[in-house]
Every structure is written in structure tokens, then in C-alpha cells.
Design a protein around this motif. Sequence first.
Motif, PDB file in Angstrom:
ATOM      1  N   UNK A 119       0.786  -1.248   0.019  1.00 35.57           N
ATOM      2  CA  UNK A 119       0.026   0.002   0.074  1.00 35.57           C
ATOM      3  C   UNK A 119       0.878   1.367  -0.005  1.00 35.57           C
ATOM      4  N   UNK A 120       1.882   1.200   0.854  1.00 29.65           N
ATOM      5  CA  UNK A 120       2.744   2.538   1.010  1.00 29.65           C
ATOM      6  C   UNK A 120       3.488   2.656  -0.534  1.00 29.65           C
ATOM      7  N   UNK A 121       3.916   1.405  -1.076  1.00 32.18           N
ATOM      8  CA  UNK A 121       4.589   1.547  -2.275  1.00 32.18           C
ATOM      9  C   UNK A 121       3.705   2.314  -3.376  1.00 32.18           C
ATOM     10  N   UNK A 122       2.386   1.712  -3.178  1.00 32.53           N
ATOM     11  CA  UNK A 122       1.246   2.191  -4.376  1.00 32.53           C
ATOM     12  C   UNK A 122       0.923   3.612  -4.091  1.00 32.53           C
ATOM     13  N   UNK A 123       0.937   4.075  -2.964  1.00 35.01           N
ATOM     14  CA  UNK A 123       0.800   5.543  -2.533  1.00 35.01           C
ATOM     15  C   UNK A 123       1.847   6.434  -2.899  1.00 35.01           C
ATOM     16  N   UNK A 124       3.189   5.904  -2.834  1.00 36.88           N
ATOM     17  CA  UNK A 124       4.211   6.870  -3.532  1.00 36.88           C
ATOM     18  C   UNK A 124       4.015   6.838  -4.871  1.00 36.88           C
ATOM     19  N   UNK A 125       3.598   5.621  -5.703  1.00 40.30           N
ATOM     20  CA  UNK A 125       3.709   5.780  -7.199  1.00 40.30           C
ATOM     21  C   UNK A 125       2.756   6.794  -7.640  1.00 40.30           C
ATOM     22  N   UNK A 126       1.560   6.818  -6.814  1.00 39.87           N
ATOM     23  CA  UNK A 126       0.380   7.671  -7.112  1.00 39.87           C
ATOM     24  C   UNK A 126       0.745   9.219  -6.929  1.00 39.87           C
ATOM     25  N   UNK A 127       1.597   9.315  -5.881  1.00 47.38           N
ATOM     26  CA  UNK A 127       2.103  10.626  -5.421  1.00 47.38           C
ATOM     27  C   UNK A 127       2.949  11.470  -6.123  1.00 47.38           C
ATOM     28  N   UNK A 128       3.595  10.940  -7.418  1.00 40.97           N
ATOM     29  CA  UNK A 128       4.385  11.465  -8.177  1.00 40.97           C
ATOM     30  C   UNK A 128       3.740  12.273  -9.296  1.00 40.97           C
ATOM     31  N   UNK A 129       4.176  13.487  -9.393  1.00 39.20           N
ATOM     32  CA  UNK A 129       3.364  14.522 -10.409  1.00 39.20           C
ATOM     33  C   UNK A 129       3.740  14.189 -11.742  1.00 39.20           C
ATOM     34  N   UNK A 130       2.795  13.964 -12.733  1.00 36.66           N
ATOM     35  CA  UNK A 130       3.208  14.068 -14.064  1.00 36.66           C
ATOM     36  C   UNK A 130       3.759  12.527 -14.547  1.00 36.66           C
ATOM     37  N   UNK A 131       3.720  11.776 -13.884  1.00 30.78           N
ATOM     38  CA  UNK A 131       4.228  10.471 -14.352  1.00 30.78           C
ATOM     39  C   UNK A 131       3.517   9.275 -13.286  1.00 30.78           C
ATOM     40  N   UNK A 132       3.082   8.104 -13.866  1.00 31.70           N
ATOM     41  CA  UNK A 132       2.737   6.898 -13.136  1.00 31.70           C
ATOM     42  C   UNK A 132       3.751   5.853 -13.456  1.00 31.70           C
ATOM     43  N   UNK A 133       4.445   5.791 -12.449  1.00 29.94           N
ATOM     44  CA  UNK A 133       5.686   4.310 -12.474  1.00 29.94           C
ATOM     45  C   UNK A 133       4.762   3.267 -11.755  1.00 29.94           C
ATOM     46  N   UNK A 134       5.025   2.177 -12.296  1.00 27.56           N
ATOM     47  CA  UNK A 134       4.519   0.958 -11.631  1.00 27.56           C
ATOM     48  C   UNK A 134       4.917   0.764 -10.171  1.00 27.56           C
ATOM     49  N   UNK A 135       3.760   0.090  -9.190  1.00 26.16           N
ATOM     50  CA  UNK A 135       4.317   0.152  -8.089  1.00 26.16           C
ATOM     51  C   UNK A 135       5.276  -0.827  -7.939  1.00 26.16           C
ATOM     52  N   UNK A 136       5.459  -1.444  -8.514  1.00 31.14           N
ATOM     53  CA  UNK A 136       6.957  -2.559  -8.476  1.00 31.14           C
ATOM     54  C   UNK A 136       8.220  -1.958  -8.351  1.00 31.14           C
ATOM     55  N   UNK A 137       8.306  -0.828  -9.039  1.00 29.55           N
ATOM     56  CA  UNK A 137       9.369  -0.077  -9.046  1.00 29.55           C
ATOM     57  C   UNK A 137       9.717   0.518  -7.366  1.00 29.55           C
ATOM     58  N   UNK A 138       8.775   0.873  -6.694  1.00 21.85           N
ATOM     59  CA  UNK A 138       8.813   1.345  -5.369  1.00 21.85           C
ATOM     60  C   UNK A 138       8.978   0.130  -4.318  1.00 21.85           C
ATOM     61  N   UNK A 139       8.424  -1.086  -4.709  1.00 19.34           N
ATOM     62  CA  UNK A 139       8.601  -2.335  -3.463  1.00 19.34           C
ATOM     63  C   UNK A 139      10.239  -2.625  -3.926  1.00 19.34           C
ATOM     64  N   UNK A 140      10.602  -2.436  -5.062  1.00 18.38           N
ATOM     65  CA  UNK A 140      11.882  -2.926  -5.251  1.00 18.38           C
ATOM     66  C   UNK A 140      12.929  -1.887  -4.517  1.00 18.38           C
ATOM     67  N   UNK A 141      12.589  -0.545  -4.490  1.00 20.38           N
ATOM     68  CA  UNK A 141      13.415   0.262  -3.749  1.00 20.38           C
ATOM     69  C   UNK A 141      13.540  -0.029  -2.353  1.00 20.38           C
ATOM     70  N   UNK A 142      12.302  -0.557  -1.843  1.00 17.36           N
ATOM     71  CA  UNK A 142      12.077  -1.086  -0.376  1.00 17.36           C
ATOM     72  C   UNK A 142      12.802  -2.491  -0.144  1.00 17.36           C
ATOM     73  N   UNK A 143      12.893  -3.359  -1.108  1.00 16.94           N
ATOM     74  CA  UNK A 143      13.213  -4.697  -0.730  1.00 16.94           C
ATOM     75  C   UNK A 143      14.866  -4.780  -1.223  1.00 16.94           C
ATOM     76  N   UNK A 144      15.252  -4.078  -2.089  1.00 16.34           N
ATOM     77  CA  UNK A 144      16.674  -4.246  -2.589  1.00 16.34           C
ATOM     78  C   UNK A 144      17.717  -3.762  -1.375  1.00 16.34           C
TER      79      UNK A 144
END
Length: 299
Positions: free
Chosen positions: A258-283
Motif C-alpha cells: 500500500x505504501x509503495x502504491x501511494x508513493x507511485x500515485x503521489x508522483x506528479x506528471x508520471x505514473x510508475x509501476x508500483x513494483x519500482x517502489x517495492x524494489x526500492x524497499x526490498x533491494x
Amino acid sequence: MIWTLRISSLLLQISRQGVLTGLGLGIVLLAAAGLALATGSYPLSLAQILGVLWGDGSPPQQMIVLDHRLPRILTALGAGAAFGLSGAMFQVMMRNPLAAPDVIGFNAGASCGALCVMILTGGMALPGAADLLISSMDVLSAADMAQWLTGSLSARTWQDAVLVWSGLAVLAPLALWLHFPLARLAMDDGIATSLGLPLTRLHLAVTATGILLAALAVSTVGPLPFVAFAADPIARCLIPGGKSALLGAAASGALITLLADSAACALPMVQLPVGVFTALIGAPLLLWLLAAHVRKGAI
């Protein structure tokens, strides 16, 4: 402090700190869900959200909350919980904190299977990913599948939310029923056998349940990287004694997603997949666990 609860012949011991940790995770999950409902390209106040939930609100507000954000949030929570349960079960069974469905390859296999179903049926309900298969699709479908390969919660519907929570209603009780014998698998095989555990059948049951949970999550949000891997280590840091707990792992997986998806939705002008942010947490967590194992001489 330990509380003892007796139900007929069943004796349960509950840690007060564990209960408080669970309540804390629940409150954080509710707060994160509320934040996800309120934020986005069309911000909403708490009064507006409550009005929509009570049947009031303007048509645009109802569409945003009921048709877009709420099913997306529920899908994220359900899929994250399924990933967390699956990862914790594999890590405990294999006695390896680096084991997880995405590390082992089950998530990628589920994605490939879903893609094969989509190609054969011509439907779009179960997208998946495998570069060779994607090359045989048309350009628009291939682009959607490539994004879904990273893991995406874009355009989730009530159908997705019902699917993941219906699956959890069946699989979560089975996982929790396996929790007691699963905890004994941390012991040596000889000790576990002396306690009367049927190791072969137990391994098969845990593996089947973990694979089904991973497949359930992948079928709704794609193979989100590192959610299944990171959920149990995070739960161990929060739970007294550093022991694995399936409910804690499920809550941690839901919160990460949920937090990764919220971060993905919060980006202005661009919609990155939520998997980008889960990778930033998990890596970083993966690197930290690897370094810890190297220091212990386990690798």
C-alpha cells in the motif's frame, strides 16, 4: 507479560507486547489506507471521503473513491497480505531468510502461466509476463504486459479486490492452521520427527499453500518484487523475540504494497509501476541480509 487463553482443551499463550504490536500495525494500515484515499491527482478531505462512504458526495467524488481508489487499496492490501504469508511460510520451512517465492522463481512462473492463459483465451483479465511470449503480441498489449511485469495496481477494479480477498478467505485459515507445525520446522529434522511431525506431508502442504498464495497475488497485481521477501524480516523486527509470525508478515506485506502504491500515485506528471517502489524497499533489505549472513559465516 503473557496472557493465557483456554478454549476447551486448547491452550493459547498470547504476548501483551505481541498484541500491542498487532494493534499498532492495524492502526498504521488504517492510516495508510486513509491517506491513500485522500491523496492523488484529485485530493479529497476526510469529510468528503466520509460523505461518499455514507452515500453522499458529488458524482465525481463517488467515482474517484468508490470506482477507483477503494478497489485499488483493497486489492493492494489483499495482494500484499498474500505475498507476506507466502514469503513467511517459505522462509520458515527452508530455515532461510533469503528464501521467497520471487527469489525462488514461483512468481515469475505464475506470471508466465497467466500470460499463456491470456494468449490462448484472448482475454485481458489475467495479464502476465515473459519476454519471448510478449514478442508475439500486438504493440498495445505488449506494452501493458511489460508494465505489468514490474507489478502494477493501475486500473484495479472491484473484480480484482473480490478475487484476492475471496482467495485469502480460503487460503489464510489454512496457512494459520499450519502455523503451529510450521514453527516446529525451525528445529532440526530429527527433533521435529521425534515430536511426531510428518515432515514430508507438512512440507508438501506448506509448499502448496505458499504457491497458491503467491499465484493469487500475482494474478491480481503482477509479480511485485521483494514484497514476499521483505515482509517476514520486517515482522520479525517488530514482534517480540524476533520470531516469525504469519499474521505479522501478512500485515507487513500489505503495508509495504500500500505504501509503495501511494508513493507511485503521489508522483506528479508520471505514473510508475508500483513494483519500482517495492524494489526500492526490498533491494536494500536484501543487501543488508546478505551482509549479515556473510558476517555470520552462513554464506
